[in-house]
Design a protein around this motif. Structure first.
Motif, short mmCIF file in Angstrom:
data_model
loop_
_atom_site.label_atom_id
_atom_site.label_comp_id
_atom_site.label_asym_id
_atom_site.label_seq_id
_atom_site.Cartn_x
_atom_site.Cartn_y
_atom_site.Cartn_z
N LEU A 201 85.73 104.26 -43.00
CA LEU A 201 86.30 105.17 -44.09
C LEU A 201 86.09 106.51 -43.49
CD1 LEU A 201 87.64 104.87 -46.75
CD2 LEU A 201 85.73 104.83 -47.99
N TRP A 202 87.05 107.13 -43.40
CA TRP A 202 86.78 108.73 -43.01
C TRP A 202 87.04 109.70 -44.21
CZ3 TRP A 202 88.98 105.20 -39.55
CH2 TRP A 202 88.73 105.20 -38.43
N HIS A 203 86.31 110.56 -44.37
CA HIS A 203 86.03 111.30 -45.36
C HIS A 203 86.72 112.74 -44.78
CE1 HIS A 203 83.85 109.12 -48.52
NE2 HIS A 203 83.73 108.30 -47.34
N ILE A 204 87.53 113.55 -45.43
CA ILE A 204 88.21 114.25 -44.68
C ILE A 204 88.45 115.58 -45.62
CG2 ILE A 204 90.37 115.13 -43.72
CD1 ILE A 204 91.00 112.24 -43.04
N ARG A 205 88.14 116.80 -45.46
CA ARG A 205 88.28 118.12 -46.31
C ARG A 205 89.71 118.68 -46.33
NH1 ARG A 205 83.15 120.10 -43.33
NH2 ARG A 205 81.60 118.86 -44.44
N TYR A 206 90.17 118.86 -47.45
CA TYR A 206 91.35 119.42 -47.63
C TYR A 206 91.05 120.79 -48.05
CZ TYR A 206 94.32 115.08 -46.66
OH TYR A 206 94.63 114.14 -46.09
N PRO A 207 91.13 121.90 -47.39
CA PRO A 207 90.66 123.28 -48.16
C PRO A 207 91.71 123.62 -49.39
CG PRO A 207 90.96 123.48 -45.62
CD PRO A 207 91.50 122.19 -45.91
N GLU A 208 91.09 124.30 -50.30
CA GLU A 208 91.94 124.97 -51.18
C GLU A 208 92.68 126.17 -50.65
OE1 GLU A 208 89.69 125.79 -54.65
OE2 GLU A 208 88.64 123.75 -54.63
N VAL A 209 93.93 126.29 -51.28
CA VAL A 209 94.71 127.55 -50.70
C VAL A 209 94.00 128.59 -51.54
CG1 VAL A 209 96.87 128.66 -50.93
CG2 VAL A 209 97.00 126.35 -50.22
N ASP A 210 94.08 128.55 -52.83
CA ASP A 210 93.45 129.72 -53.44
C ASP A 210 91.96 129.47 -53.79
OD1 ASP A 210 95.99 130.60 -53.83
OD2 ASP A 210 96.14 129.39 -55.57
N LEU A 334 86.44 119.60 -40.36
CA LEU A 334 87.08 119.16 -41.65
C LEU A 334 86.69 117.66 -42.00
CD1 LEU A 334 90.52 120.65 -41.07
CD2 LEU A 334 88.87 121.34 -42.68
N LEU A 335 86.00 117.03 -40.99
CA LEU A 335 85.43 115.69 -41.12
C LEU A 335 84.10 115.74 -41.86
CD1 LEU A 335 86.43 112.79 -40.45
CD2 LEU A 335 85.32 112.92 -38.33
N GLU A 336 83.96 115.17 -43.17
CA GLU A 336 82.88 115.29 -43.85
C GLU A 336 82.09 114.07 -43.30
OE1 GLU A 336 82.52 117.15 -47.19
OE2 GLU A 336 80.84 116.14 -48.19
N LYS A 337 82.35 112.97 -43.29
CA LYS A 337 81.46 111.90 -42.93
C LYS A 337 82.03 110.64 -42.57
CE LYS A 337 80.63 110.42 -47.52
NZ LYS A 337 79.55 109.68 -48.40
N VAL A 338 81.90 109.63 -41.83
CA VAL A 338 82.48 108.35 -41.59
C VAL A 338 81.64 107.43 -41.97
CG1 VAL A 338 83.49 106.96 -39.78
CG2 VAL A 338 83.39 109.58 -39.44
N GLU A 339 82.24 106.38 -42.73
CA GLU A 339 81.33 105.32 -43.32
C GLU A 339 81.97 103.94 -42.71
OE1 GLU A 339 79.97 106.66 -47.75
OE2 GLU A 339 81.98 105.79 -47.37
N THR A 340 81.13 102.92 -42.65
CA THR A 340 81.70 101.62 -42.32
C THR A 340 82.17 101.15 -43.58
OG1 THR A 340 79.64 100.67 -42.59
CG2 THR A 340 80.08 101.20 -40.43
N HIS A 341 83.28 100.33 -43.73
CA HIS A 341 83.94 99.93 -44.76
C HIS A 341 84.67 98.60 -44.57
CE1 HIS A 341 86.08 100.29 -48.74
NE2 HIS A 341 87.36 100.39 -47.78
#
Length: 886
Positions: A201-210, A334-341
RNA sequence: GGGUGAUUAGCUCAGUUGGUUAGAGCGCUACGUUGACAUCGUAGAGGUCACUGGUUCGAGUCCAGUAUCUCCCA
C-alpha cells in the motif's frame, strides 16, 4: 407370476428402462389436450448444453419431477417444459480448449468457423444431460424441448432487444468491466477468481494548489495515479471539510484535480482520502459518475500505458510503469510511506493473469422502469417465495437495482442486432440487417461484434419457449406457469429478470410460486465441485442403487430449502427403503397366490389392527396431500417412509402373520390378504411421485391379483382420504397395545431375558374396556412380545417374583423364574427413581407456585395435575418393586 | 464494505402462535438367523439447546448484545 421368482433384493436396472419406455410410448408426459381443467406447469431451469448431470441437477430436477407427478396424478393436464441453455462463455471455452489441444485458436479459425464448430459439437454431444435426466426419471414433455439458440427463441430475443431499444430502455454506454490483458477479452464476474495476496500500500502526497499543505492517499496500484481525476473524502470528515471543492496537484502529470465529497469513502480506512480513477476502478467509476468526472483511460487493451498516461510512460507495460511511478514519486519526495497490505486480487480463470478493471463501450438495459411492477407482484403476494425469507433478498435487490450490462465480447451467443453503416457509421437497431442507411443511403453494414449475455435469452424463458411473439395456443394455455424450482444463487440473475420480462412483454407473472432449494454439499460441508473431486457421478449411483433410491434420499434430506449433505449414509436411506418396500411386496405376493375371489370391502372380517391400519392410511393420505401441496416434499417423504416402514411393515404385517399362517378361519385369511394388497397398492400411489419406478413395477404386478379394472393406471389418481374410516377410538386402543408391547420388551431387556423365550404376564387393567381389549388381543402380545400366557383382570395384584411396568393406568408384571441379578436390578431401579423424583419435584413446585396456577391457561394446569398423578403411580410402583427386591 | 441466514446428541437436522422428562435418522453399544427383508429386528447410552443479559408464572422458542460460521452482492 411365481412369487418365489421375485428376487430377495431389489434390482432396479431392468425395471427402470422398462417403465420409462412404457411411459414414453403412452405419452404420459404430454399434457392432455381438449380439457377445460386448468393445467399445471413447471419450467425447467435449463441446464447448460455443456453440462453433465451433477448432484445439484439431481436435487433440482427430482423436486420438480415429484411435484409434476403429483399434480399429474390429481388429474391435471401437466406440462414440465424442458430445455437446454447455450451457456455462452462456458460453451465457447470448452470448444476453444479442444481447439487448443489441436494447436489451434479461435483467431486462426475466425468467427464463423468457430460458431459452426460449436453447433456441430452441440448436435453431436450437446444433449447428453437430457438423456441423463431421463435416467433419473424426469417426466418432461420432450416433444416441447427447447434450446436457447433455437430459431424460436432467437426470434424472441431480437424482438425484445429491438422493442426495448426503441423504447429507450436499451442503450450503449461506458462501463467498467473485468479485462484480461493477455486474453484480450472481457471476463464475466464469475470468471474472475479472487485470491488474497500480500501486496503493498503506497501512501502518496498530493500537494494543495492553494496553500502549502498536501493530502495523502493510499493505493495498491500507483500506476493508476496517471488516470486520477479527483480525490474523494467523506462529507462528514472534519479533517478535510475545508478542502472540498479545492484543487490538488496530481503528481507526475502537471494536472489539477478537485477534491470531492462522497459517502462511499470510509473515514477509518487509510487516511480517509481516496484517489479517484474512474476509468480503472469500479468503485471510482461510480464516484466519477456521481460527480461527473472525466474518465481517463491510461492503458490499452494489452495492459500497455498509452499517450494519455504521459510521454514518459507511454509504451510501458503496466508493472514496469508501476515501478517507474514509485521511483519518480520517491525522487520528488511525494512518497510518504509504503506498507505491506493483504488484499484481494482478481485473476483470469483461464490464464491466471491479474485482471484489469477497464472502461469500455457496452450495451445496457435500464432496469428501474422494469422493476416497479416486479416489486408490486411480490409485495401483493401474487408471486410467493418459499422459504419466505428469500422475499427479503429479492426485495433488497429490486430496490437497489442497477442497469444491466448485456454485451459480452465473445462469439457464441445471440449477436447484438445493431448494425453500423460502413459509409457513415450510423447505427441501426433492427431484427434484420438493413438494406439502406437512412442517413447516407449507403447499402453496406457491419453487425455489432458483441453477443448478448446468456441471461438475456434465459430471462425470456417463460414465453420464448412457448412461441412468443406469436400468440400460440401454448402461451394462452400454460402462461402463467405454476411453480419455479431453482437455487437461491440465481434469484437476481434469473428469477427476478423473468418476473420483469414476463410482466413487461406478456403483462402477467411468469409463475406464482418460487421454491428455492439448498446446495448439495459433501459430508464435511464443502460445495460439490469438479475441481475438489468430491462430487460423485449420479449416473453411477443410479446404476448401482437405482434412481428411486437416489431420488428418495434427496427428497428425504432436503428440509425447508436447507442444504443437502450428500453421503453414503444418506444414500442408504433410500436404498434400504426401496429394499424394504420390495420385500414387503415380496411377502405379500408369497401369500397372495389364491386371492382370486376377494370379498367385497364391506364383507371383510376386520379386527383391531385392520381398522387401525385403514384409519392410519386415511390420515397419511391427507397428510401427504398437504405436504405435497405446501411443497414440503421432505415431510411427504418422511411421512410415507414412517407409515410404510414402521406402521405397515413393522406392525401391521407382523400382526397379519398369525392370521395368515395359523388361522383356520378362511374369512380372516381372506380379509388380511385383501387388506395387505389394498394398503400396499394405495401406498404405491402415495409414493409414486417420489419413487416412480418401483411403485409402477409393484402396482402393475399387484394389479393382476387385486380386484380393480385391468386398465387402471397408477397415475390415474392420487388417493383420496375416506374420513369415515378414521377411527380415533381404534387408534387409541391400538396405541395402548403398541405401548404395552414396547413396555414388555423393555422388561425383558431389563432382566436380560432373550427375546425368544416365552413369558407369562399379569396385566392389571383399570376398566372393562381395557379388560376386553387385552382378553381379545392377547395374540398380539404373543406375536410381538412372546407373551405365552397373559392373566388379565381389574382386581389382580402384583405376583411374587415379578417386575412391573406401567402404561397409562395399566400395570404389567412379568413373571420371573429366579434369573434376576438382584444387585444390578436394584441399581437400575435406583437410577430410575432418581429421575422420577426429579420430575416429581419439578411438577410439584410448578403447582405450588400460585403465579403459575393463576396465570397459566386452565388446560395447561390440568395437564400438569394429570401428569402429577401419573408420575406418582409410577413412583409408587417403583418403590414397591424396590421393596420386593429386599 | 452492504445485505442475509445459521448456531439443539458424535454427524445431518426436527422442534408449528412461549407450556411434557427437548425428538428423528445415521453412527455407537448390547442382544438376536421368531417362516418378506442382516439393505433386517429388539433395546440402550448420548444434549449446560453457542455465550451474556432482558421480558414472562414459565424461554430451545420472544427481545438486545457478543462470538463463530454460511451465502449473495460490491
Amino acid at each position: 407370476m411365481e412369487p418365489m421368482d421375485i428376487s430377495k433384493t431389489f434390482d432396479p436396472t431392468q425395471i427402470e428402462k422398462k417403465w420409462y419406455a412404457y411411459w414414453m410410448e403412452r405419452h404420459y408426459f404430454v399434457p392432455a389436450e381438449e380439457t377445460d381443467i386448468k393445467p399445471f406447469t413447471i419450467l425447467i431451469p435449463p441446464p447448460n448444453v455443456t453440462g453433465i448431470l451433477h448432484m445439484g441437477h439431481v436435487l433440482n430436477n427430482t423436486l420438480q419431477d415429484v411435484i409434476v407427478r403429483y399434480y399429474r396424478m390429481l388429474g391435471k393436464p401437466t406440462l414440465w417444459l424442458p430445455g437446454v441453455d447455450h451457456a455462452g462463455i462456458a460453451t465457447q471455452n470448452m470448444v476453444e480448449k479442444q481447439l487448443a489441444d489441436q494447436g489451434l485458436d479461435r483467431h486462426i479459425l475466425g468467427r464463423d468457423k468457430l460458431v459452426e464448430l460449436i453447433w456441430q459439437w452441440k448436435h453431436e454431444k450437446g444433449d447428453r444431460i437430457i438423456e441423463q435426466l431421463k435416467q433419473l426419471g424426469c417426466s418432461c414433455d420432450w416433444s416441447r424441448q427447447r434450446f436457447t439458440m433455437d430459431e424460436m427463441l432467437s426470434r424472441a430475443v431480437k424482438e425484445v432487444f429491438v422493442s426495448l431499444y426503441e423504447e429507450g430502455l436499451i442503450y450503449k454506454g461506458k462501463y467498467i468491466i473485468n479485462w484480461c490483458p493477455r486474453c484480450v477479452t472481457a471476463l464475466a464476474n464469475d470468471e474472475v477468481e479472487h485470491d488474497d495476496e500480500d501486496g503493498k500500500l503506497w501512501h502518496i502526497r498530493y500537494p494543495e494548489v492553494d496553500g502549502e499543505g498536501h493530502v495523502v492517499v493510499a493505493t495498491t496500484r500507483p500506476e493508476t495515479v496517471l488516470g486520477d481525476t479527483a480525490v474523494a473524502v467523506n462529507p462528514r470528515d472534519e479533517r478535510y471539510r475545508h478542502l472540498i471543492g479545492k484543487d490538488l496537484h496530481l503528481p507526475l502529470t502537471g494536472r489539477r484535480i478537485p477534491v470531492v465529497s462522497d459517502d462511499y469513502v470510509d473515514m477509518g480506512f487509510g487516511t480517509g482520502c481516496v484517489k479517484v480513477t474512474p476509468a480503472h476502478d469500479p468503485n471510482d467509476f461510480e464516484i466519477g459518475r456521481r460527480h461527473d468526472l472525466p474518465q481517463l483511460l491510461v492503458m490499452d487493451e494489452h495492459g500497455i500505458m498509452n499517450a494519455t498516461a504521459g510521454h514518459e510512460f507511454e509504451g510501458m507495460e503496466r508493472y514496469a510503469c508501476r515501478r517507474k511511478v514509485v521511483e519518480m514519486l520517491a525522487a520528488q519526495d511525494l512518497l510518504e510511506k509504503v506498507e505491506t497490505h493483504k488484499h484481494s486480487v482478481g485473476h483470469c480463470y483461464r490464464c491466471d493473469t491479474v485482471i484489469e478493471p477497464y472502461l469500455s463501450d457496452q450495451w445496457f438495459v435500464a432496469m428501474k422502469p422494469l422493476g416497479e411492477r416486479a416489486i408490486e407482484v411480490v409485495e401483493s403476494g401474487e408471486v410467493k417465495f418459499y422459504p419466505e425469507r428469500w422475499t427479503k433478498v429479492y426485495m433488497h435487490w429490486m430496490h437497489n437495482i442497477r442497469d444491466w450490462c448485456i454485451s459480452r465480447q465473445i462469439w457464441w451467443g445471440h449477436r447484438i442486432p445493431a448494425y453500423y453503416c460502413l459509409a457513415c457509421d450510423h447505427m441501426i437497431v433492427a431484427k434484420k440487417m438493413p438494406h439502406t442507411c437512412p442517413r447516407c443511403q449507403g447499402s453496406s453494414f457491419r453487425q455489432d461484434e458483441d453477443v448478448l449475455d446468456t441471461w438475456f435469452s434465459s430471462w425470456l424463458w417463460p414465453f420464448s419457449t412457448m412461441g412468443w411473439p406469436d400468440e400460440t395456443e401454448d402461451l394462452k394455455r400454460f402462461l402463467p406457469t405454476d411453480v419455479l424450482i431453482t437455487a437461491p444463487e440465481i434469484i437476481y440473475l434469473w428469477v427476478a429478470r423473468m418476473i420483469m420480462s414476463t410482466l413487461k412483454f406478456r403483462g402477467v407473472i411468469p409463475f406464482h410460486t418460487v421454491l428455492l432449494h439448498g446446495t448439495v454439499r459433501d459430508e464435511i460441508g464443502r460445495k460439490m465441485s469438479k475441481s475438489l473431486g468430491n462430487s460423485p457421478d449420479p449416473i453411477d449411483i443410479i446404476e448401482s442403487v437405482g434412481a428411486d433410491a437416489l431420488r428418495f434420499s434427496m427428497v428425504f434430506s432436503t428440509p425447508k430449502g436447507a442444504d443437502v449433505f450428500y453421503s453414503d449414509a444418506m444414500l442408504e436411506t433410500g436404498r434400504n427403503f426401496a429394499n424394504k418396500i420390495w420385500n414387503a411386496y415380496r411377502f405379500i405376493m408369497m401369500n397372495a397366490e389364491q386371492v382370486a375371489g376377494l370379498p367385497a370391502k364391506d364383507k371383510l372380517v376386520m379386527e383391531l389392527a385392520d381398522r387401525w391400519i385403514y384409519s392410519r392410511l386415511q390420515q397419511v393420505i391427507s397428510e401427504s396431500r398437504e405436504h405435497y401441496e405446501a411443497l414440503r416434499l421432505n415431510d411427504a417423504g418422511q411421512c410415507l417412509f414412517q407409515f410404510i416402514w414402521d406402521e405397515f411393515c413393522s406392525w401391521y404385517i407382523e400382526l397379519a402373520k398369525d392370521r395368515l399362517y395359523q388361522s383356520d378361519d378362511a374369512g380372516k385369511r381372506l380379509t388380511v390378504k385383501y387388506i395387505l394388497l389394498d394398503v400396499m397398492q394405495t401406498a404405491m400411489r402415495l409414493l409414486h411421485p417420489i419413487m416412480p419406478f418401483i411403485t409402477e413395477e409393484i402396482w402393475q404386478s399387484v394389479k393382476m391379483l387385486f380386484p380393480m379394472p385391468e386398465e387402471s393406471l397408477i397415475i390415474a389418481a392420487y388417493p383420496e382420504a375416506d374420513s369415515s374410516l378414521i377411527d380415533l377410538a381404534i387408534a387409541d386402543e391400538m396405541a395402548l397395545v403398541q405401548e404395552s408391547i414396547t413396555a414388555i420388551r423393555n422388561l425383558r431387556k431389563q432382566v436380560n431375558l432373550s427375546p425368544a423365550s416365552e413369558i407369562e404376564i399379569t396385566i392389571k387393567v383399570s376398566d372393562d374396556r381395557q379388560n376386553r381389549l387385552f382378553q381379545q388381543y392377547h395374540a398380539y402380545l404373543n406375536k410381538l412380545a412372546r407373551v405365552n400366557q397373559a392373566y388379565v383382570g381389574t382386581t389382580l395384584s402384583k405376583p411374587p417374583q415379578s417386575i412391573g411396568a406401567v402404561v397409562r393406568n395399566v400395570e404389567f408384571y412379568m413373571h420371573l423364574s429366579g434369573l434376576v441379578d438382584i444387585v444390578a436390578e436394584k441399581e437400575r431401579l435406583g437410577k430410575q427413581m432418581e429421575k422420577l423424583t426429579k420430575e416429581l419435584t419439578a411438577i410439584q413446585n410448578k403447582l405450588a407456585n400460585d403465579n403459575f396456577v393463576q396465570h397459566a391457561k386452565a388446560e395447561v394446569v390440568d395437564k400438569e395435575r394429570a401428569k402429577l398423578a401419573e408420575v406418582n403411580t409410577k413412583a409408587n410402583l417403583l418403590r414397591q418393586q424396590m421393596e420386593n427386591l429386599g
